[in-house]
Design a protein around this motif. Structure first.
Motif, PDB file in Angstrom:
ATOM      1  N   ALA A  10      53.737  58.101  23.049  1.00 57.18           N
ATOM      2  CA  ALA A  10      54.457  57.753  24.272  1.00 57.18           C
ATOM      3  C   ALA A  10      53.571  57.937  25.496  1.00 57.18           C
ATOM      4  O   ALA A  10      53.593  57.114  26.415  1.00 57.18           O
ATOM      5  CB  ALA A  10      55.713  58.599  24.390  1.00 57.18           C
ATOM      6  N   MET A  14      52.513  55.137  28.181  1.00 62.01           N
ATOM      7  CA  MET A  14      52.738  55.257  29.614  1.00 62.01           C
ATOM      8  C   MET A  14      51.438  55.086  30.381  1.00 62.01           C
ATOM      9  O   MET A  14      51.425  54.540  31.477  1.00 62.01           O
ATOM     10  CB  MET A  14      53.372  56.614  29.948  1.00 62.01           C
ATOM     11  CG  MET A  14      54.832  56.686  29.491  1.00 62.01           C
ATOM     12  SD  MET A  14      55.732  58.074  30.144  1.00 62.01           S
ATOM     13  CE  MET A  14      54.943  59.435  29.373  1.00 62.01           C
ATOM     14  N   SER A  17      50.796  51.437  30.765  1.00 62.93           N
ATOM     15  CA  SER A  17      51.839  50.613  31.367  1.00 62.93           C
ATOM     16  C   SER A  17      51.369  50.074  32.713  1.00 62.93           C
ATOM     17  O   SER A  17      50.487  50.631  33.349  1.00 62.93           O
ATOM     18  CB  SER A  17      53.122  51.427  31.525  1.00 62.93           C
ATOM     19  OG  SER A  17      52.900  52.483  32.433  1.00 62.93           O
ATOM     20  N   ASP A  21      57.146  50.804  37.699  1.00 65.47           N
ATOM     21  CA  ASP A  21      57.866  51.770  36.874  1.00 65.47           C
ATOM     22  C   ASP A  21      58.530  51.110  35.666  1.00 65.47           C
ATOM     23  O   ASP A  21      59.351  51.741  34.999  1.00 65.47           O
ATOM     24  CB  ASP A  21      58.917  52.491  37.722  1.00 65.47           C
ATOM     25  CG  ASP A  21      58.266  53.418  38.745  1.00 65.47           C
ATOM     26  OD1 ASP A  21      57.113  53.826  38.492  1.00 65.47           O
ATOM     27  OD2 ASP A  21      58.906  53.718  39.754  1.00 65.47           O
ATOM     28  N   PRO A  23      59.154  50.083  31.996  1.00 61.71           N
ATOM     29  CA  PRO A  23      58.711  50.655  30.720  1.00 61.71           C
ATOM     30  C   PRO A  23      57.954  49.614  29.895  1.00 61.71           C
ATOM     31  O   PRO A  23      58.181  48.420  30.029  1.00 61.71           O
ATOM     32  CB  PRO A  23      60.018  51.067  30.033  1.00 61.71           C
ATOM     33  CG  PRO A  23      61.061  50.213  30.661  1.00 61.71           C
ATOM     34  CD  PRO A  23      60.598  49.913  32.066  1.00 61.71           C
ATOM     35  N   LEU A  24      57.077  50.113  29.065  1.00 65.44           N
ATOM     36  CA  LEU A  24      56.306  49.250  28.185  1.00 65.44           C
ATOM     37  C   LEU A  24      57.208  48.819  27.035  1.00 65.44           C
ATOM     38  O   LEU A  24      57.774  49.648  26.328  1.00 65.44           O
ATOM     39  CB  LEU A  24      55.082  50.000  27.639  1.00 65.44           C
ATOM     40  CG  LEU A  24      54.190  49.248  26.676  1.00 65.44           C
ATOM     41  CD1 LEU A  24      53.522  48.062  27.386  1.00 65.44           C
ATOM     42  CD2 LEU A  24      53.127  50.160  26.116  1.00 65.44           C
ATOM     43  N   GLU A  25      57.359  47.524  26.867  1.00 68.10           N
ATOM     44  CA  GLU A  25      58.215  47.015  25.799  1.00 68.10           C
ATOM     45  C   GLU A  25      57.336  46.520  24.660  1.00 68.10           C
ATOM     46  O   GLU A  25      56.400  45.763  24.869  1.00 68.10           O
ATOM     47  CB  GLU A  25      59.097  45.887  26.318  1.00 68.10           C
ATOM     48  CG  GLU A  25      60.141  46.359  27.299  1.00 68.10           C
ATOM     49  CD  GLU A  25      61.110  45.255  27.673  1.00 68.10           C
ATOM     50  OE1 GLU A  25      61.271  44.309  26.869  1.00 68.10           O
ATOM     51  OE2 GLU A  25      61.687  45.346  28.744  1.00 68.10           O
TER      52      GLU A  25
END
Length: 169
Positions: A10, A14, A17, A21, A23-25
């Motif tokens: 995670a 991040m 990314s 802000d 989120p990474l999909e």
């Protein structure tokens, strides 16, 4: 171990990314591949499987033919030639004889070469060692597959836990 791996994964996600802000999909396949490729357990299992395959190839190498070639060159101090023309000239012969060519008794330089091939037909100890090493390589490959399945199962379990936590909230 799986929780540590997921937290590390995670944090890597991040760090990669975009500046926003958002989120990474990732798709499930991408997430599974990322977890597997980033896992130290997986890297260690890959290394063990490759080492086991190398040992199996090394054990099987005793079945291959061996070719040996040798050579030598000798240089003598002098060349020794027997001249038949001179010999016949010194003999009192009643008829004229064709004189043969000169004969080299000791050449100035001599080269020798030899080659051999050893082909193993059946060596019981090599057969046993090769079979054992092959089985160890198979076991290491199975362990690698098991590590991959465990990592994928850990990711799916973590995703299900997150989904359940969102449902509770």
């Amino acid at each position: 171990m799986t929780a540590w791996l997921l937290w590390g994964w995670a944090s890597v996600g991040m760090a990669q990314s975009p500046p926003s802000d958002a989120p990474l999909e990732l798709t499930l396949a991408d997430a599974l591949e990322r977890v597997v490729t980033d896992a130290p357990d997986h890297a260690a299992a890959v290394a063990r499987a490759e080492a086991a395959r190398g040992i199996a190839r090394q054990a099987a190498a005793a079945w291959l033919p061996v070719v040996v070639a040798t050579g030598s060159v000798t240089r003598n101090d002098n060349e020794v030639v027997l001249g038949f023309g001179d010999l016949f000239a010194q003999l009192p012969l009643p008829v004229e004889v064709d004189t043969p060519d000169d004969v080299v008794i000791q050449p100035l330089q001599v080269a020798n070469a030899a080659a051999s091939v050893r082909v193993p037909l059946f060596v019981p100890s090599v057969w046993a060692t090769s079979t054992a090493a092959s089985r160890q390589a198979d076991a290491a490959s199975a362990t690698l597959a098991e590590v991959r399945l465990q990592l994928e199962a850990g990711l799916v379990a973590a995703a299900a836990s997150v989904e359940a936590s969102e449902g509770v909230v």
